[in-house]
Design a protein around this motif. Sequence first.
Motif, PDB file in Angstrom:
ATOM      1  N   LEU A   1      40.781  75.886  60.054  1.00 19.36           N
ATOM      2  CA  LEU A   1      39.840  76.929  60.421  1.00 19.36           C
ATOM      3  C   LEU A   1      39.739  77.034  61.942  1.00 19.36           C
ATOM      4  CD1 LEU A   1      37.941  79.101  59.513  1.00 19.36           C
ATOM      5  CD2 LEU A   1      36.162  77.374  59.132  1.00 19.36           C
ATOM      6  N   VAL A   2      39.454  75.917  62.601  1.00 18.62           N
ATOM      7  CA  VAL A   2      39.344  75.923  64.059  1.00 18.62           C
ATOM      8  C   VAL A   2      40.723  75.617  64.646  1.00 18.62           C
ATOM      9  CG1 VAL A   2      38.111  74.988  66.050  1.00 18.62           C
ATOM     10  CG2 VAL A   2      36.974  75.117  63.833  1.00 18.62           C
ATOM     11  N   TYR A   3      41.594  76.593  64.567  1.00 18.70           N
ATOM     12  CA  TYR A   3      42.962  76.430  65.077  1.00 18.70           C
ATOM     13  C   TYR A   3      43.610  77.799  65.152  1.00 18.70           C
ATOM     14  CZ  TYR A   3      47.101  73.647  66.151  1.00 18.70           C
ATOM     15  OH  TYR A   3      48.173  73.068  66.794  1.00 18.70           O
ATOM     16  N   ASP A   4      44.682  77.889  65.956  1.00 16.68           N
ATOM     17  CA  ASP A   4      45.377  79.162  66.145  1.00 16.68           C
ATOM     18  C   ASP A   4      46.463  79.311  65.080  1.00 16.68           C
ATOM     19  OD1 ASP A   4      46.281  81.542  67.140  1.00 16.68           O
ATOM     20  OD2 ASP A   4      47.438  80.642  68.780  1.00 16.68           O
ATOM     21  N   ASN A   5      46.037  79.453  63.829  1.00 19.50           N
ATOM     22  CA  ASN A   5      46.971  79.613  62.705  1.00 19.50           C
ATOM     23  C   ASN A   5      46.510  80.771  61.835  1.00 19.50           C
ATOM     24  OD1 ASN A   5      44.691  77.763  61.909  1.00 19.50           O
ATOM     25  ND2 ASN A   5      45.619  78.044  59.895  1.00 19.50           N
ATOM     26  N   PRO A   6      47.409  81.408  61.101  1.00 25.11           N
ATOM     27  CA  PRO A   6      46.991  82.491  60.212  1.00 25.11           C
ATOM     28  C   PRO A   6      46.234  81.942  59.004  1.00 25.11           C
ATOM     29  CG  PRO A   6      49.331  82.061  59.942  1.00 25.11           C
ATOM     30  CD  PRO A   6      48.875  81.210  61.086  1.00 25.11           C
ATOM     31  N   GLU A   7      45.279  82.720  58.513  1.00 27.35           N
ATOM     32  CA  GLU A   7      44.567  82.337  57.293  1.00 27.35           C
ATOM     33  C   GLU A   7      45.559  82.399  56.138  1.00 27.35           C
ATOM     34  OE1 GLU A   7      42.479  81.700  53.972  1.00 27.35           O
ATOM     35  OE2 GLU A   7      43.474  83.643  54.210  1.00 27.35           O
ATOM     36  N   PRO A   8      45.725  81.313  55.375  1.00 25.25           N
ATOM     37  CA  PRO A   8      46.845  81.231  54.442  1.00 25.25           C
ATOM     38  C   PRO A   8      46.811  82.215  53.282  1.00 25.25           C
ATOM     39  CG  PRO A   8      45.455  79.277  54.286  1.00 25.25           C
ATOM     40  CD  PRO A   8      45.011  80.026  55.497  1.00 25.25           C
ATOM     41  N   LEU A   9      45.661  82.485  52.690  1.00 25.01           N
ATOM     42  CA  LEU A   9      45.654  83.417  51.557  1.00 25.01           C
ATOM     43  C   LEU A   9      45.994  84.836  52.008  1.00 25.01           C
ATOM     44  CD1 LEU A   9      42.597  82.229  49.437  1.00 25.01           C
ATOM     45  CD2 LEU A   9      45.031  81.950  48.916  1.00 25.01           C
ATOM     46  N   VAL A  10      45.479  85.228  53.163  1.00 28.94           N
ATOM     47  CA  VAL A  10      45.808  86.552  53.703  1.00 28.94           C
ATOM     48  C   VAL A  10      47.298  86.617  54.036  1.00 28.94           C
ATOM     49  CG1 VAL A  10      45.439  88.158  55.614  1.00 28.94           C
ATOM     50  CG2 VAL A  10      43.485  86.982  54.578  1.00 28.94           C
ATOM     51  N   ALA A  11      47.788  85.605  54.753  1.00 31.46           N
ATOM     52  CA  ALA A  11      49.189  85.609  55.172  1.00 31.46           C
ATOM     53  C   ALA A  11      50.130  85.573  53.969  1.00 31.46           C
ATOM     54  CB  ALA A  11      49.456  84.421  56.090  1.00 31.46           C
ATOM     55  N   LEU A  12      49.850  84.716  53.001  1.00 30.72           N
ATOM     56  CA  LEU A  12      50.731  84.615  51.842  1.00 30.72           C
ATOM     57  C   LEU A  12      50.671  85.878  50.987  1.00 30.72           C
ATOM     58  CD1 LEU A  12      50.212  80.882  50.823  1.00 30.72           C
ATOM     59  CD2 LEU A  12      52.201  81.897  51.947  1.00 30.72           C
ATOM     60  N   GLY A  13      49.533  86.557  50.980  1.00 26.99           N
ATOM     61  CA  GLY A  13      49.459  87.838  50.272  1.00 26.99           C
ATOM     62  C   GLY A  13      50.395  88.863  50.885  1.00 26.99           C
ATOM     63  N   VAL A  14      50.432  88.906  52.225  1.00 26.83           N
ATOM     64  CA  VAL A  14      51.355  89.817  52.905  1.00 26.83           C
ATOM     65  C   VAL A  14      52.805  89.434  52.595  1.00 26.83           C
ATOM     66  CG1 VAL A  14      52.176  90.595  55.161  1.00 26.83           C
ATOM     67  CG2 VAL A  14      49.727  90.334  54.751  1.00 26.83           C
TER      68      VAL A  14
ATOM     69  N   GLY B   1      53.015  78.832  64.345  1.00 25.61           N
ATOM     70  CA  GLY B   1      52.922  79.155  65.761  1.00 25.61           C
ATOM     71  C   GLY B   1      52.914  80.631  66.091  1.00 25.61           C
ATOM     72  N   ASP B   2      53.519  81.481  65.250  1.00 26.32           N
ATOM     73  CA  ASP B   2      53.604  82.915  65.545  1.00 26.32           C
ATOM     74  C   ASP B   2      53.619  83.696  64.240  1.00 26.32           C
ATOM     75  OD1 ASP B   2      53.981  85.431  66.493  1.00 26.32           O
ATOM     76  OD2 ASP B   2      55.978  85.088  67.334  1.00 26.32           O
ATOM     77  N   PRO B   3      52.468  84.220  63.801  1.00 27.69           N
ATOM     78  CA  PRO B   3      52.404  84.928  62.524  1.00 27.69           C
ATOM     79  C   PRO B   3      53.355  86.110  62.418  1.00 27.69           C
ATOM     80  CG  PRO B   3      50.195  84.455  63.331  1.00 27.69           C
ATOM     81  CD  PRO B   3      51.142  84.113  64.443  1.00 27.69           C
ATOM     82  N   VAL B   4      53.697  86.729  63.549  1.00 29.26           N
ATOM     83  CA  VAL B   4      54.542  87.921  63.526  1.00 29.26           C
ATOM     84  C   VAL B   4      55.928  87.608  62.969  1.00 29.26           C
ATOM     85  CG1 VAL B   4      55.603  89.713  64.957  1.00 29.26           C
ATOM     86  CG2 VAL B   4      53.260  88.984  65.416  1.00 29.26           C
TER      87      VAL B   4
END
Length: 281
Positions: free
Chosen positions: A36-49, A10-13
């Motif tokens: 993909l068509v949803y308000d969620n963070p892209e998982p590979l990018v997010a998990l990399g961070v 719900g909130d990537p921050v």
Amino acid sequence: MNVGIGLPIGDPVTLLTWAQRADAGPFSTLGMLDRLVYDNPEPLVALGVLAGATSRIRVQTEVLLAPLRDTALLAKQAATLDRMTGGRLSLGLGIGGRDDDHQVAGVDPRTRGRRLDGQMEVMRRLWSGESYGDGVGPIGPEPARPGGPEVLFGGFKPAAIERVARWGDGFIAAAAPSWAGGLFDTARRFWKEHGRDGEPRLVAQVNVALGPDDVVHDARTHIHAYYTFTGMADRMVAGMLTTPAEIREAIAAFADLGADEVMLYCYGIDPNQVDRLADVL
């Protein structure tokens, strides 16, 4: 048995706080859903961070919708994340069930299973240092884990579960213990039929929300929105566990079924849930 946390979308921050608290606690893994068509963070990018902000905890996609992605690029992304985290990546893969995701990716949903099988053949080859084909390649970097990161598959139908034995290392069951036991048995049966050594790694998922009424309400709102497309959103909300006793009982039930890991999926965004879940354990 290991216990991980499925991160809210719900909130990537807030996810850095979630990850760092989980890394300091008793949890084994950080999991993340994919749309993909949803308000969620892209998982590979997010998990990399998140992997860069932690030192111990594993990162796991549950499940990444591989057919929506370019095969060679996905192989490179996964190998990069595996290498840079020292082998902390588990790549959970699936085919997805939303037509809109496939539409915007330009993928025919009727071919998604065959496409995933073809992707795995290519990715396994690339992760082993072989050429892409037709004189092209190889494509690096070399993963930290020989042959590529651990690959898990999610699904419910026999064809999806058999993919574990043909291409993977383990199975993800997003089901209650009463249903998951049969899915685990199917995964084990295919594993033996394909002559694989040892046992597949078995991962269970259960949806939880732990905290005051506003935290539980927030979680119910998010899980209902996420599963509206299925027509079973009310059922998913009703199945969410909201007390320490319920969560402990579910963990024990999955342990009895032989699960190697249980992922406690959180839809409410309050990161204090990490500390509450740690107390449950």
